[in-house]
Design a protein around this motif. Structure first.
Motif, PDB file in Angstrom:
ATOM      1  N   GLY A 234     -40.844 -51.518  78.435  1.00  0.00           N
ATOM      2  CA  GLY A 234     -42.130 -50.875  78.199  1.00  0.00           C
ATOM      3  C   GLY A 234     -41.959 -49.498  77.589  1.00  0.00           C
ATOM      4  N   ALA A 235     -42.988 -49.050  76.882  1.00  0.00           N
ATOM      5  CA  ALA A 235     -42.980 -47.724  76.263  1.00  0.00           C
ATOM      6  C   ALA A 235     -44.324 -47.056  76.496  1.00  0.00           C
ATOM      7  N   THR A 236     -44.307 -45.761  76.779  1.00  0.00           N
ATOM      8  CA  THR A 236     -45.533 -45.018  77.013  1.00  0.00           C
ATOM      9  C   THR A 236     -45.335 -43.558  76.634  1.00  0.00           C
ATOM     10  N   SER A 237     -46.440 -42.934  76.228  1.00  0.00           N
ATOM     11  CA  SER A 237     -46.436 -41.505  75.918  1.00  0.00           C
ATOM     12  C   SER A 237     -47.108 -40.684  77.012  1.00  0.00           C
ATOM     13  N   ILE A 238     -47.684 -41.347  78.007  1.00  0.00           N
ATOM     14  CA  ILE A 238     -48.313 -40.640  79.137  1.00  0.00           C
ATOM     15  C   ILE A 238     -47.851 -41.292  80.445  1.00  0.00           C
ATOM     16  N   PRO A 239     -46.598 -41.098  80.816  1.00  0.00           N
ATOM     17  CA  PRO A 239     -46.056 -41.802  81.998  1.00  0.00           C
ATOM     18  C   PRO A 239     -46.667 -41.359  83.308  1.00  0.00           C
ATOM     19  N   TRP A 240     -47.236 -40.165  83.357  1.00  0.00           N
ATOM     20  CA  TRP A 240     -47.789 -39.674  84.620  1.00  0.00           C
ATOM     21  C   TRP A 240     -49.050 -40.415  85.037  1.00  0.00           C
ATOM     22  N   ARG A 253     -36.117 -45.839  84.326  1.00  0.00           N
ATOM     23  CA  ARG A 253     -37.049 -45.061  83.525  1.00  0.00           C
ATOM     24  C   ARG A 253     -36.267 -44.025  82.727  1.00  0.00           C
ATOM     25  N   ILE A 254     -36.297 -44.154  81.398  1.00  0.00           N
ATOM     26  CA  ILE A 254     -35.450 -43.352  80.508  1.00  0.00           C
ATOM     27  C   ILE A 254     -36.329 -42.428  79.672  1.00  0.00           C
ATOM     28  N   TYR A 255     -36.014 -41.157  79.701  1.00  0.00           N
ATOM     29  CA  TYR A 255     -36.759 -40.149  78.932  1.00  0.00           C
ATOM     30  C   TYR A 255     -36.211 -40.064  77.508  1.00  0.00           C
ATOM     31  N   ILE A 256     -37.109 -40.188  76.526  1.00  0.00           N
ATOM     32  CA  ILE A 256     -36.734 -40.065  75.112  1.00  0.00           C
ATOM     33  C   ILE A 256     -37.195 -38.689  74.631  1.00  0.00           C
ATOM     34  N   PRO A 257     -36.298 -37.713  74.519  1.00  0.00           N
ATOM     35  CA  PRO A 257     -36.719 -36.348  74.174  1.00  0.00           C
ATOM     36  C   PRO A 257     -36.930 -36.180  72.673  1.00  0.00           C
ATOM     37  N   LEU A 258     -37.346 -34.984  72.294  1.00  0.00           N
ATOM     38  CA  LEU A 258     -37.440 -34.637  70.877  1.00  0.00           C
ATOM     39  C   LEU A 258     -36.044 -34.586  70.272  1.00  0.00           C
ATOM     40  N   PRO A 259     -35.915 -34.884  68.979  1.00  0.00           N
ATOM     41  CA  PRO A 259     -34.579 -34.903  68.359  1.00  0.00           C
ATOM     42  C   PRO A 259     -33.939 -33.521  68.333  1.00  0.00           C
ATOM     43  N   GLU A 260     -32.624 -33.515  68.462  1.00  0.00           N
ATOM     44  CA  GLU A 260     -31.883 -32.265  68.394  1.00  0.00           C
ATOM     45  C   GLU A 260     -31.689 -31.837  66.937  1.00  0.00           C
ATOM     46  N   GLU A 261     -31.084 -30.670  66.754  1.00  0.00           N
ATOM     47  CA  GLU A 261     -30.939 -30.104  65.399  1.00  0.00           C
ATOM     48  C   GLU A 261     -30.135 -31.018  64.484  1.00  0.00           C
ATOM     49  N   CYS A 262     -29.031 -31.534  64.978  1.00  0.00           N
ATOM     50  CA  CYS A 262     -28.193 -32.413  64.157  1.00  0.00           C
ATOM     51  C   CYS A 262     -28.945 -33.691  63.800  1.00  0.00           C
ATOM     52  N   MET A 395     -39.680 -36.514  84.337  1.00  0.00           N
ATOM     53  CA  MET A 395     -38.286 -36.936  84.271  1.00  0.00           C
ATOM     54  C   MET A 395     -37.511 -36.449  85.500  1.00  0.00           C
ATOM     55  N   GLU A 396     -37.783 -35.219  85.928  1.00  0.00           N
ATOM     56  CA  GLU A 396     -37.117 -34.695  87.109  1.00  0.00           C
ATOM     57  C   GLU A 396     -37.531 -35.433  88.385  1.00  0.00           C
ATOM     58  N   ASP A 397     -38.792 -35.872  88.431  1.00  0.00           N
ATOM     59  CA  ASP A 397     -39.299 -36.534  89.639  1.00  0.00           C
ATOM     60  C   ASP A 397     -38.949 -38.013  89.696  1.00  0.00           C
ATOM     61  N   PHE A 398     -39.083 -38.705  88.536  1.00  0.00           N
ATOM     62  CA  PHE A 398     -38.973 -40.168  88.557  1.00  0.00           C
ATOM     63  C   PHE A 398     -38.019 -40.760  87.517  1.00  0.00           C
ATOM     64  N   GLY A 399     -37.577 -40.002  86.541  1.00  0.00           N
ATOM     65  CA  GLY A 399     -36.887 -40.602  85.400  1.00  0.00           C
ATOM     66  C   GLY A 399     -35.420 -40.244  85.281  1.00  0.00           C
ATOM     67  N   GLN A 400     -34.890 -40.589  84.127  1.00  0.00           N
ATOM     68  CA  GLN A 400     -33.495 -40.337  83.777  1.00  0.00           C
ATOM     69  C   GLN A 400     -33.471 -39.813  82.351  1.00  0.00           C
ATOM     70  N   GLU A 401     -32.697 -38.781  82.127  1.00  0.00           N
ATOM     71  CA  GLU A 401     -32.655 -38.171  80.792  1.00  0.00           C
ATOM     72  C   GLU A 401     -31.902 -39.068  79.828  1.00  0.00           C
ATOM     73  N   GLY A 402     -32.488 -39.259  78.637  1.00  0.00           N
ATOM     74  CA  GLY A 402     -31.885 -40.132  77.626  1.00  0.00           C
ATOM     75  C   GLY A 402     -31.126 -39.386  76.583  1.00  0.00           C
TER      76      GLY A 402
END
Length: 402
Positions: A234-240, A253-262, A395-402
């Motif tokens: 599943g995918a969502t933009s409002i997980p809360w 539950r995997i967090y997809i962050p904003l892209p890094e500089e590279c 992410m801190e409460d329920f997820g995992q950093e991607g």
């Protein structure tokens, strides 16, 4: 809605099922058309010798006929709707082959590693998951809009080489009572028939907020208990907005962050593709530095706008000159009679507009760094700091950093 079926046998069986569904729907439509086109005969009432003729006989017959026709149409629609809800997936699904590899996804190293463990490994090596070591039944990708959640799911479908069912929440929702439940049951039934399989549901928050959440929870619980080679992604933009029952089904539950500089620099280079440009590696690195806080969708808009700048120059130009270049549909063939915009001070300029030039003789200017910077100055990111704080807290409460 899309399906990716791997294997000739699975694809053949699915095509046969779709053909049967389509034939049944066409026959039903023909039957309904024949009933509509058939001439209607009014019943003739014979008057008894001693019985006087009533003036409202025709009105009563008309009313009864309208009532009968209305009931017939209602019953026909009901039968057609029930058959349609049973076979709606066959009408809306189509077979596709994803061709997005891990290398096509810039950055997101943590998310890729987590998906390899949760999705790819159980499908490719199911013998490793025996006893109490079981694969995940549900994986949730959450993050800001435009960060590549759907694109990452397409890469998972390519790498897993299993049957992939890609749907949106709107495909499984209906205003008719019971139709959404049947669609959801058929989707999971198809996934079981073509396992190992992946069901990708975009905007899962919309589905979980509808009245058919109970059926979705039941199907997810069956997948979790049976351990039958089906994974729901599943995918969502409002997980809360997801309640604890939904979070329980999506244990990973995997967090997809904003892209890094590279990753942003790589995105600029890849999104330009084969478009003629003069940008260097240092230019791409500069663009990556200047786009802190921008998502992949924001960068795509910047590149598209920059690629339109040469066309705007063509439209506004009043002078053109002849140049040497390749034919647009035959790159290997070089000609000397192409026209490109130029300054009125150019010694080779000719006063004309782009409408005066033959269609295949017009060559647009190349995309330059100045075009990119001009478009970047006008573009604003779609995600602000308050939005990012919400994702980080979830992410801190329920997820995992991607």
């Amino acid at each position: 809605m899309a399906i990716n079926l791997q294997g000739d046998k699975a694809e053949q069986s699915f095509r046969v099922r779709c053909a049967e569904c389509l034939d049944g729907g066409e026959k039903m439509e023909e039957c309904l058309k024949k009933k509509e086109m058939a001439p209607t005969t009014k019943p003739v009432k014979q008057n008894q010798p001693d019985e006087p003729t009533k003036e409202n006989d025709s009105e009563e017959s008309d009313d009864s006929e309208k009532k009968f026709q209305s009931q017939l149409q209602s019953e026909s629609w009901k039968a057609k709707h029930e058959a349609g809800s049973e076979l709606a997936l066959a009408y809306e699904l189509f077979i596709v082959t994803e061709n997005v590899k891990w290398s096509d996804v810039a950055g997101l190293g943590g998310a890729k590693e987590a998906l390899r463990e949760a999705v790819i490994l159980p499908i490719k090596s199911p013998h490793l998951f025996t006893g109490r070591r079981t694969p995940w039944g549900g994986v949730l990708l959450f993050g800001a809009p435009g960060t590549g959640k759907t694109y990452l799911a397409r890469a998972v479908a390519t790498e897993a080489r299993g049957s992939t069912f890609s749907v949106s929440s709107s495909d499984l929702m209906s205003k008719w009572l019971g139709a959404s439940r049947k669609l959801m049951m058929n989707l999971f039934r198809l996934a079981r028939e073509h396992k190992p399989s992946i069901i990708f549901i975009d905007d899962i928050d919309l589905l979980c907020g509808s009245g058919d959440k109970a059926e979705f929870l039941a199907q997810m619980q069956d997948v979790r208990n049976a351990n039958e080679g089906i994974l729901v992604l599943g995918a969502t933009s409002i997980p809360w907005t997801l309640d604890p029952a939904i979070r329980k089904r999506f244990a990973k539950r995997i967090y997809i962050p904003l892209p890094e500089e590279c990753a942003r620099s790589i995105m600029f280079k890849r999104m330009l593709g084969s478009a003629r440009n003069t940008l260097t590696e240092s230019d791409f690195a500069t663009l990556g530095q200047k786009t802190e806080g921008y998502s992949g969708a924001d960068i795509s808009c910047i590149v598209r706008d920059a690629m339109m700048q040469p066309l705007r120059m063509v439209q506004s130009a009043t002078h053109f000159k002849r140049v040497r270049g390749s034919v647009w549909n035959m790159p290997s063939q070089v000609v000397d009679d192409l026209w490109t915009p130029c300054s009125p001070e150019d010694p080779d300029c000719v006063e004309m507009t782009w409408m005066d030039i033959q269609d295949d003789k017009l060559q647009e200017p190349v995309v330059s760094m100045s075009h990119m910077l001009m478009c970047l100055s006008k573009a604003k990111p779609t995600v602000n700091e308050q939005d990012l704080e919400q994702f980080k807290k979830f992410m801190e409460d329920f997820g995992q950093e991607g």
